[in-house]
Design a protein around this motif. Structure first.
Motif, PDB file in Angstrom:
ATOM      1  N   ALA A 144      53.856  98.451  15.204  1.00 53.22           N
ATOM      2  CA  ALA A 144      53.500  97.079  15.616  1.00 53.22           C
ATOM      3  C   ALA A 144      52.750  97.282  16.936  1.00 53.22           C
ATOM      4  N   VAL A 145      51.675  96.515  17.114  1.00 51.38           N
ATOM      5  CA  VAL A 145      51.005  96.617  18.409  1.00 51.38           C
ATOM      6  C   VAL A 145      51.129  95.169  18.959  1.00 51.38           C
ATOM      7  N   THR A 146      51.909  95.159  20.104  1.00 49.30           N
ATOM      8  CA  THR A 146      51.751  93.746  20.739  1.00 49.30           C
ATOM      9  C   THR A 146      51.270  94.087  22.318  1.00 49.30           C
ATOM     10  N   GLY A 147      51.143  93.047  22.924  1.00 48.18           N
ATOM     11  CA  GLY A 147      50.871  92.762  24.124  1.00 48.18           C
ATOM     12  C   GLY A 147      49.861  91.553  24.449  1.00 48.18           C
ATOM     13  N   PHE A 148      48.726  91.508  25.112  1.00 48.11           N
ATOM     14  CA  PHE A 148      47.918  90.514  24.994  1.00 48.11           C
ATOM     15  C   PHE A 148      46.641  90.585  24.723  1.00 48.11           C
ATOM     16  N   ALA A 152      56.140  83.955  28.292  1.00 45.55           N
ATOM     17  CA  ALA A 152      57.328  83.215  27.302  1.00 45.55           C
ATOM     18  C   ALA A 152      56.738  83.415  25.861  1.00 45.55           C
ATOM     19  N   SER A 153      55.536  83.225  25.495  1.00 45.05           N
ATOM     20  CA  SER A 153      55.143  83.345  24.072  1.00 45.05           C
ATOM     21  C   SER A 153      55.272  84.810  23.491  1.00 45.05           C
ATOM     22  N   PHE A 154      54.752  85.853  24.503  1.00 41.75           N
ATOM     23  CA  PHE A 154      54.851  87.185  24.338  1.00 41.75           C
ATOM     24  C   PHE A 154      56.335  87.665  24.179  1.00 41.75           C
ATOM     25  N   LEU A 155      57.355  87.088  24.994  1.00 42.52           N
ATOM     26  CA  LEU A 155      58.665  87.377  24.888  1.00 42.52           C
ATOM     27  C   LEU A 155      59.119  86.986  23.580  1.00 42.52           C
ATOM     28  N   ASP A 156      59.014  85.950  22.883  1.00 43.53           N
ATOM     29  CA  ASP A 156      59.185  85.210  21.419  1.00 43.53           C
ATOM     30  C   ASP A 156      58.933  86.451  20.265  1.00 43.53           C
ATOM     31  N   VAL A 157      57.411  86.793  20.575  1.00 48.43           N
ATOM     32  CA  VAL A 157      56.949  87.853  19.593  1.00 48.43           C
ATOM     33  C   VAL A 157      57.643  89.045  19.733  1.00 48.43           C
ATOM     34  N   TYR A 158      57.964  89.357  21.079  1.00 47.52           N
ATOM     35  CA  TYR A 158      58.759  90.753  21.172  1.00 47.52           C
ATOM     36  C   TYR A 158      60.130  90.932  20.614  1.00 47.52           C
ATOM     37  N   ARG A 159      60.789  89.582  20.930  1.00 51.33           N
ATOM     38  CA  ARG A 159      62.093  89.775  20.260  1.00 51.33           C
ATOM     39  C   ARG A 159      62.142  89.581  18.922  1.00 51.33           C
ATOM     40  N   GLY A 160      61.206  88.966  18.264  1.00 47.63           N
ATOM     41  CA  GLY A 160      61.034  88.953  16.848  1.00 47.63           C
ATOM     42  C   GLY A 160      60.805  90.422  16.452  1.00 47.63           C
ATOM     43  N   LEU A 161      60.088  91.011  16.815  1.00 47.75           N
ATOM     44  CA  LEU A 161      59.797  92.616  16.424  1.00 47.75           C
ATOM     45  C   LEU A 161      61.017  93.403  16.539  1.00 47.75           C
ATOM     46  N   THR A 205      64.115  92.446  16.731  1.00 53.30           N
ATOM     47  CA  THR A 205      65.222  92.177  15.954  1.00 53.30           C
ATOM     48  C   THR A 205      64.790  92.109  14.251  1.00 53.30           C
ATOM     49  N   SER A 206      63.790  92.412  13.789  1.00 46.81           N
ATOM     50  CA  SER A 206      63.238  92.457  12.596  1.00 46.81           C
ATOM     51  C   SER A 206      64.030  93.301  11.626  1.00 46.81           C
ATOM     52  N   GLY A 207      64.910  94.196  12.195  1.00 42.18           N
ATOM     53  CA  GLY A 207      65.837  94.943  11.366  1.00 42.18           C
ATOM     54  C   GLY A 207      65.100  96.306  10.888  1.00 42.18           C
ATOM     55  N   ASP A 208      63.853  96.638  11.591  1.00 41.19           N
ATOM     56  CA  ASP A 208      63.397  97.638  10.901  1.00 41.19           C
ATOM     57  C   ASP A 208      62.510  98.460  12.319  1.00 41.19           C
ATOM     58  N   ALA A 209      62.994  97.864  13.447  1.00 41.20           N
ATOM     59  CA  ALA A 209      62.390  98.763  14.721  1.00 41.20           C
ATOM     60  C   ALA A 209      63.218 100.080  15.061  1.00 41.20           C
ATOM     61  N   ARG A 210      62.731 101.181  15.056  1.00 42.01           N
ATOM     62  CA  ARG A 210      63.247 102.326  15.177  1.00 42.01           C
ATOM     63  C   ARG A 210      62.783 102.534  16.804  1.00 42.01           C
ATOM     64  N   GLY A 211      62.186 102.091  17.519  1.00 40.31           N
ATOM     65  CA  GLY A 211      61.872 102.462  18.792  1.00 40.31           C
ATOM     66  C   GLY A 211      60.645 101.625  19.244  1.00 40.31           C
ATOM     67  N   VAL A 212      60.580 101.608  20.674  1.00 37.22           N
ATOM     68  CA  VAL A 212      59.332 100.810  21.371  1.00 37.22           C
ATOM     69  C   VAL A 212      59.064 101.678  22.605  1.00 37.22           C
ATOM     70  N   ALA A 213      57.552 101.501  22.874  1.00 36.20           N
ATOM     71  CA  ALA A 213      57.116 102.237  23.898  1.00 36.20           C
ATOM     72  C   ALA A 213      56.425 101.098  24.557  1.00 36.20           C
ATOM     73  N   LEU A 214      56.951 100.901  25.919  1.00 29.31           N
ATOM     74  CA  LEU A 214      56.357 100.014  26.990  1.00 29.31           C
ATOM     75  C   LEU A 214      55.707 101.040  27.795  1.00 29.31           C
ATOM     76  N   CYS A 215      54.091 100.483  27.880  1.00 26.23           N
ATOM     77  CA  CYS A 215      53.024 101.391  28.418  1.00 26.23           C
ATOM     78  C   CYS A 215      52.146 100.587  29.261  1.00 26.23           C
ATOM     79  N   ALA A 252      65.246  95.277  24.692  1.00 29.65           N
ATOM     80  CA  ALA A 252      65.436  96.604  23.588  1.00 29.65           C
ATOM     81  C   ALA A 252      66.827  96.705  23.771  1.00 29.65           C
ATOM     82  N   ARG A 253      67.452  97.070  24.875  1.00 30.20           N
ATOM     83  CA  ARG A 253      68.656  97.541  24.664  1.00 30.20           C
ATOM     84  C   ARG A 253      69.656  96.626  24.056  1.00 30.20           C
ATOM     85  N   THR A 254      69.638  95.252  24.160  1.00 28.71           N
ATOM     86  CA  THR A 254      70.498  94.330  23.635  1.00 28.71           C
ATOM     87  C   THR A 254      70.257  94.479  22.308  1.00 28.71           C
ATOM     88  N   ALA A 255      68.899  94.508  21.662  1.00 25.68           N
ATOM     89  CA  ALA A 255      68.844  94.793  20.391  1.00 25.68           C
ATOM     90  C   ALA A 255      69.146  95.844  19.819  1.00 25.68           C
TER      91      ALA A 255
END
Lengths: 312, 312
Positions: free
Chosen positions: B54-58, B121-130, B132-142, B161-164
């Motif tokens: 999943a690709v996120t950002g702006f 704030a919109s980004f944080l909503d999308v990011y939290r959704g990804l 907590t989708s139950g499917d995420a194995r890792g995230v790269a912040l780049c 990410a650590r909370t999730a």
């Protein structure tokens, strides 16, 4: 209304960098985007002078969309009609990198989209519609041809204008100029280099006379700091700016075209048309933004341009 | 699924010119556009390796639209989910001018759009959704932060990410790295210069140990031709490519990130993850197109990467 045709329009992008160093990575200080291509520059100056102007040519892709958006936002955009024809290809960008320390510019020009036969046919429909609207006082055909168009494209556009009885100015170079000339435009506006290429003569007066023999009813040769030399069947004039000016010559020739056509539309005689063209051109050289003209400089220079008779 | 975050995405444009001459006008031979910014490079390699990403950002403006269109057309785009958040500002362009004669590149990087608080704030909503989708194995912040975002933005994303309970890799530099480190990411991937800036130590092993004390659970330091040095609480490893390679290092670090995260998602132990990261990185340096990796080189190099134990 005046019509300007820009077959190879561009989105002009300017990047300012502290200092240009080949092979290095540069953080761009600021970015300026403006509608570009010679006919669009002419149209912007015509609108600033208070003339209603129809802008046609081609626009496509993301840069074409951005160009149209910016065109709708120029000063006196209320006087501009966007009659650009959509194409499948993407309008080219030009990127000018301004070296803030050195004060000069390095240009990168994308090649431009290929225009197909159906797109050329659509353009011709729009162009004929503008010519026969009953409202057209003149048309400026400006700049290079994009890939895909026949080299005789300008000759065809000159013939259409003459058929419609609309005054036609051709401002291009190379083979498209040579072909266009044979269709007998009312005016060409070559610089010294283009005139020499076209005729083989390096003396501007002799070359201009030869260009008239080759088909131009009138020639207005832009000679840089020496101003403009104009010839037609009624006489010859040399218009010179008062003293030399330093700055960026980008767009100075396009401002001269706007001066000539606006003067014609207002019924001014040759000497006044030339004075306006020379003053606008000089006011473009000294303006801080490339391709814009400085109104205060223009108004100050206009009464000081010297116009003298020249051998026709 | 792996998530990549690119807060300052870019449309990477490459212009090839015969030879770069400052102050001259260049006709661009050809133009290549590709989705850019470090997280987008990582995502492209992850998809090529067969990982859902999943690709996120702006993304915003004409360049943002073009970036999204091109992202949908990369190889294995079926594995990529475009979760970029729209913004009012325009995504930046980077222009790389390749001098065909000299073989090297001059870069011009636009500054990037300002991101507003509501967009963050919109980004944080999308990011939290990804997350907590139950499917995420890792995230790269780049990569870098665009104007307008708080310097502690990455620290906040690490904490989320650590909370999730999702493994989080941070690949940035400067103050955003220092702040992000304090939020205790699972892995950071600095190069030698960034590691020295962060810790004050020029010896990579000593600097990596210090970076762990400052908050990183693991450190994978990319050391150019020396490969990668990794440390965590269980040990230390040095992975080195077989011999030196010449080419374009653009994107080599991003390919290493993709190697490390894909290996983690597949449950590979450290030595195999590092071998993959080093082989992908080397296969990116030798690839003809900047930021792409050469699959044949990758498969040839992978069994030849030497991984040795290092002091933890």
């Amino acid at each position: 209304m005046i019509i300007t045709v820009t077959l190879n329009a561009a989105l002009d992008v300017t990047y300012r960098v502290p200092s240009l160093r080949p092979h290095a990575t540069h953080r761009v200080v600021d970015t300026i985007e403006r509608p570009g291509g010679k006919g669009l520059n002419v149209a912007r100056v015509l609108a600033a002078l208070g003339h209603r102007t129809a802008v046609t040519g081609f626009a496509g892709g993301p840069a074409g969309g951005e160009l149209r958006r910016l065109l709708a936002a120029v000063p006196r955009a209320d006087l501009l009609t966007d009659a650009l024809v959509p194409i499948a290809g993407a309008t080219r960008r030009t990127v000018g990198v301004v070296d803030i320390a050195g004060g000069d510019t390095t240009m990168f020009n994308e090649p431009g989209p290929t225009v197909g036969p159906a797109e050329w046919a659509s353009f011709l429909d729009v162009y004929r519609g503008l010519l026969t609207s009953g409202d057209a006082r003149g048309v400026a055909l400006c700049g290079s041809l994009p890939p895909g168009l026949p080299v005789g494209a300008y000759a065809e556009l000159v013939r259409e204008a003459r058929t419609a009885g609309v005054y036609v100015l051709l401002d291009t170079s190379g083979e498209p100029l040579r072909r266009g000339l044979a269709a007998r435009p009312d005016l060409i506006k070559p610089n010294a280099e283009e005139l020499t290429w076209l005729t083989g003569f390096s003396d501007p007066a002799r070359a201009a006379r030869d260009a008239r023999r080759r088909g131009a009813r009138a020639v207005a040769a832009s000679l840089g700091a020496q101003g403009i030399l104009a010839l037609d069947e009624t006489g010859g004039w040399q218009a010179a700016p008062p003293g030399s000016l330093s700055g960026n010559p980008t767009g100075a020739g396009d401002s001269a075209v706007a001066g000539l056509l606006s003067g014609l539309a207002e019924g001014l005689p040759w000497p006044e048309r030339l004075a306006r063209a020379v003053a606008l051109s000089a006011a473009t050289v000294v303006a801080p933004a490339a391709g814009e003209y400085d109104r205060e400089t223009y108004e100050k220079l206009l009464p000081r341009v010297q116009v003298t008779a020249a051998a026709p």
